[in-house]
Scaffold this active site. Structure first.
Site, PDB file in Angstrom:
ATOM      1  N   SER A 375      21.550  34.558  54.578  1.00 55.31           N
ATOM      2  CA  SER A 375      22.285  34.130  55.763  1.00 55.31           C
ATOM      3  C   SER A 375      22.168  35.134  56.911  1.00 55.31           C
ATOM      4  O   SER A 375      21.096  35.310  57.474  1.00 55.31           O
ATOM      5  CB  SER A 375      23.748  33.885  55.380  1.00 55.31           C
ATOM      6  OG  SER A 375      24.446  33.248  56.406  1.00 55.31           O
ATOM      7  N   ASP A 386       9.890  38.878  63.573  1.00 56.00           N
ATOM      8  CA  ASP A 386       9.147  38.035  64.519  1.00 56.00           C
ATOM      9  C   ASP A 386       8.807  38.765  65.811  1.00 56.00           C
ATOM     10  O   ASP A 386       7.830  38.431  66.483  1.00 56.00           O
ATOM     11  CB  ASP A 386       9.948  36.777  64.848  1.00 56.00           C
ATOM     12  CG  ASP A 386       9.824  35.719  63.762  1.00 56.00           C
ATOM     13  OD1 ASP A 386       9.345  36.065  62.667  1.00 56.00           O
ATOM     14  OD2 ASP A 386      10.227  34.567  64.007  1.00 56.00           O
ATOM     15  N   LYS A 400      18.828  31.220  52.764  1.00 57.21           N
ATOM     16  CA  LYS A 400      20.026  30.467  53.155  1.00 57.21           C
ATOM     17  C   LYS A 400      20.133  30.535  54.675  1.00 57.21           C
ATOM     18  O   LYS A 400      20.756  31.424  55.235  1.00 57.21           O
ATOM     19  CB  LYS A 400      21.263  31.058  52.465  1.00 57.21           C
ATOM     20  CG  LYS A 400      22.508  30.184  52.516  1.00 57.21           C
ATOM     21  CD  LYS A 400      23.307  30.459  53.743  1.00 57.21           C
ATOM     22  CE  LYS A 400      24.578  29.650  53.778  1.00 57.21           C
ATOM     23  NZ  LYS A 400      25.352  29.882  55.020  1.00 57.21           N
TER      24      LYS A 400
END
Length: 506
Positions: A375, A386, A400
């Site tokens: 999460s 990224d 998740k």
């Protein structure tokens, strides 16, 4: 006379427009005819024809007047009925239009939902009235089970929360609760004090690492679960709890009466310099104060000369989205995308961008993740991966990546419902995929368990005490070693680049 009676009776009774035929009493007519003839000095027989005609004329006129009155009433009633019908039709059309519009805009509960709720109510009643064990078929138990089943059928993260579960969640994310301030674990049926938290009632009462809590008030620990123990130890600040404690290392057994206080839990742990240049921070969960704690940790490490950082998110189950953004923000320029969410509607994309008012930190950064990182942990790791702000080391994270919205209900319980999915700045979905590391270092289940114990229990124990308590010697942390190696290389490369730039400038 006989012919007249029959003719009048047939004429009135067979007329097609008569509503209620008026049949004259001919005995009264004959009496009036005789009385009229005697008054005029004429025999009744002579006067009978003329008198009969007059009386029948009066009757016919009276009948016509009544018919006219009835026809007038019927016309008025017919007009009223037409008016009512017209108004009803107009109101009906307005209602139908309004319902269709409301349903199209989700402002009006669907008739299907109402129908199904009536069906559920019938099942609840049948089970409540007929199940063999009445105690297991109370409406409260059946309703809770039905709500849990309904939400669990959607996905593993949607759930119905009772009042207690909702309060526990609020305490967990707020990082505050009423209690005595000791870390505990259940081992072989015994409730063991891992450590008292500094400055709490538990520490002031003299509780020590390794103490066994035997009884909480009047409840023996060996007969209750870990969750029950936590519930009994926690409570309103100012209330008391009586503990029976056993201390194996001395053989003592004693009682302590402890007054509960507001306990503040830190989520940022083990802030330290691993080498002369590399700092380390472990975040165990993302709560309301985690961002502030992390900012303070960075200041401490900056003062110690940190030039690279290892951010340990292993076994961090997540928490609040805002806290994850607060932790990632120092590594992003203002306005840069950190994460975005999308729900089921076409225009539901919500972007969360950095609000950092300071120059972003650009020192080498390594993030440790494993299959227990979920999460909010994955939001931080995915954003840094990224944007090439960090090297990710360890194992693929849990996966998740869904947004749960907490929807309070009228009875102080709540629904936790999945309403959207998270996406990294590069458009990658986290849900069901996880965040892949740049440097994969996979551990066996046995080594993973040992390292988890080491991270959480090694502090303050000598190696001998650790072995005695847990039955194994500490093992090397290969994931940590890989992160250190990566940062050493990055620090050298960064320094080399600075030297080259300075030389070029000269």
């Amino acid at each position: 006379m006989g012919f007249g009676r029959v003719e009048i009776a047939l004429r009135i009774s067979t007329h097609p427009h008569h509503i209620a035929p008026i049949i004259p009493d001919f005995r009264v007519v004959e009496r009036k005819i005789h009385e009229g003839g005697e008054r005029h000095g004429r025999p009744a027989v002579e006067a009978s024809g003329e008198a009969l005609g007059e009386e029948l004329g009066r009757i016919q006129r009276r009948r016509c007047h009544l018919q006219e009155a009835r026809i007038g009433q019927s016309c008025a009633m017919f007009k009223r009925l037409l008016l009512v019908a017209a108004v009803s039709f107009a109101v009906g059309q307005i209602l139908v239009f309004g319902i269709r519009v409301a349903q199209g805009r989700s402002l009006f509960p669907s008739f299907e939902a109402n129908r199904r709720s009536n069906h559920i109510e019938d099942v609840l009643r049948i089970v409540n009235e007929n199940y063999v064990r009445e105690v297991d078929a109370s409406f409260d138990k059946l309703s809770d089970a039905a709500l849990n089943g309904m939400l669990r059928s959607l996905d593993p993260h949607s759930e119905y929360m009772s009042q207690k579960e909702f309060r526990d969640l609020q305490a967990e994310t707020s990082q505050e609760f009423g209690g005595i301030g000791v870390q505990i674990e259940m081992r072989d049926g015994s409730l063991i004090v891992v450590a008292p938290i500094a400055g709490t009632p538990g520490e002031r009462a003299g509780m020590m690492r390794g103490d066994l809590i035997v009884r909480i008030d009047d409840r023996l620990v060996e007969k209750i679960s870990m969750d029950d123990c936590l519930d009994l130890l926690r409570g309103h600040p100012g209330s008391q709890v009586i503990l029976a404690i056993s201390r194996p290392r001395t053989g003592e057994t004693f009682e302590r009466t402890i007054v509960r206080e507001v306990i503040t839990v830190d989520n940022v742990h083990d802030v330290q310099m691993l080498t002369e240049l590399i700092g380390y921070v472990r975040i165990i969960q993302f709560g309301e104060r985690t961002g502030d704690e992390f900012a303070e940790a960075l200041k401490v490490l900056d003062n110690d000369g940190m030039q690279g950082l290892i951010l340990d998110l292993r076994d961090n189950p997540g928490g609040l989205l805002d806290a994850a953004v607060d932790v990632a923000e120092p590594f992003f320029d203002r306005g840069e995308l950190i994460v975005y969410t999308e729900g089921r509607e076409q225009n539901s994309r919500q972007e969360i961008r950095s609000k950092n008012n300071h120059p972003r930190r650009d020192f080498p950064l390594a993030v440790l993740v494993n299959s227990g990182s979920a999460s909010a942990s994955e939001i931080v790791a995915g954003a840094l991966r990224d944007t090439q702000r960090a090297v990710i080391v360890g194992e693929t994270s849990f996966g998740k990546g869904s947004v749960q919205t907490i929807l309070p209900l009228r009875n102080n319980d709540a629904v936790r419902l999945t309403t959207a999915l998270y996406y990294t700045p590069g458009g990658e979905t986290i849900h069901g995929e996880g965040v892949d590391p740049h440097i994969p270092v996979t551990l066996s289940a046995a080594d993973d368990r040992k390292l988890t114990i080491q991270r959480n229990r090694m502090d303050g124990l000598s190696v001998e005490e650790f072995v005695e308590q847990f039955g194994f010697e500490p093992i090397p942390d290969r994931q940590m070693g890989a992160a250190l190696d990566a940062l050493r290389g990055l620090i050298l490369a960064t320094e080399s680049l600075r030297v080259t730039k300075r030389a070029a400038g000269a």
